[in-house]
Motif scaffolding. Structure first.
Motif, short mmCIF file in Angstrom:
data_model
loop_
_atom_site.label_atom_id
_atom_site.label_comp_id
_atom_site.label_asym_id
_atom_site.label_seq_id
_atom_site.Cartn_x
_atom_site.Cartn_y
_atom_site.Cartn_z
N LEU A 1 -6.99 4.42 -3.77
CA LEU A 1 -5.95 3.64 -3.10
C LEU A 1 -4.85 3.35 -4.11
N LEU B 1 -1.45 1.21 -4.97
CA LEU B 1 -0.84 -0.05 -4.59
C LEU B 1 0.32 -0.36 -5.53
N VAL C 1 -9.58 -4.65 2.73
CA VAL C 1 -8.13 -4.50 2.65
C VAL C 1 -7.58 -5.13 3.92
N LEU D 1 0.85 -1.19 0.00
CA LEU D 1 0.00 0.00 0.00
C LEU D 1 0.88 1.24 0.00
#
Length: 71
Positions: free
Chosen positions: A37, A39, A61, A29
């Motif tokens: 988000l 990643l 998550v 992350l």
């Protein structure tokens, strides 16, 4: 919808992500900004990519589990 404030402690750590459509992915992350988000995912050989996902598409998550301690 996921609350980004509840996920900030995971930034910089490996996580598994389950999407609302039943698929999933994993990676490190990187950040959470503006309901997105970020990643870092492994592609192949020495290549990685930062991918982004809308929080509205994510069901869970989860942090990777800790490794067992040697005895």
């Amino acid at each position: 919808m996921l609350c980004k404030e509840n996920l900030t402690y995971l930034i910089g750590n490996p996580v598994g992500i389950a999407f609302n459509n039943g698929t999933g992915t994993s990676g490190v992350l990187r950040d959470i900004k503006d309901n997105i988000l970020y990643l870092i995912e492994y592609l192949y050989q020495k290549q990685f990519a930062t991918k982004h996902y809308d929080l509205n598409t994510i069901k869970y998550v989860n942090p990777f589990p800790a490794l067992p301690q040697d005895k």
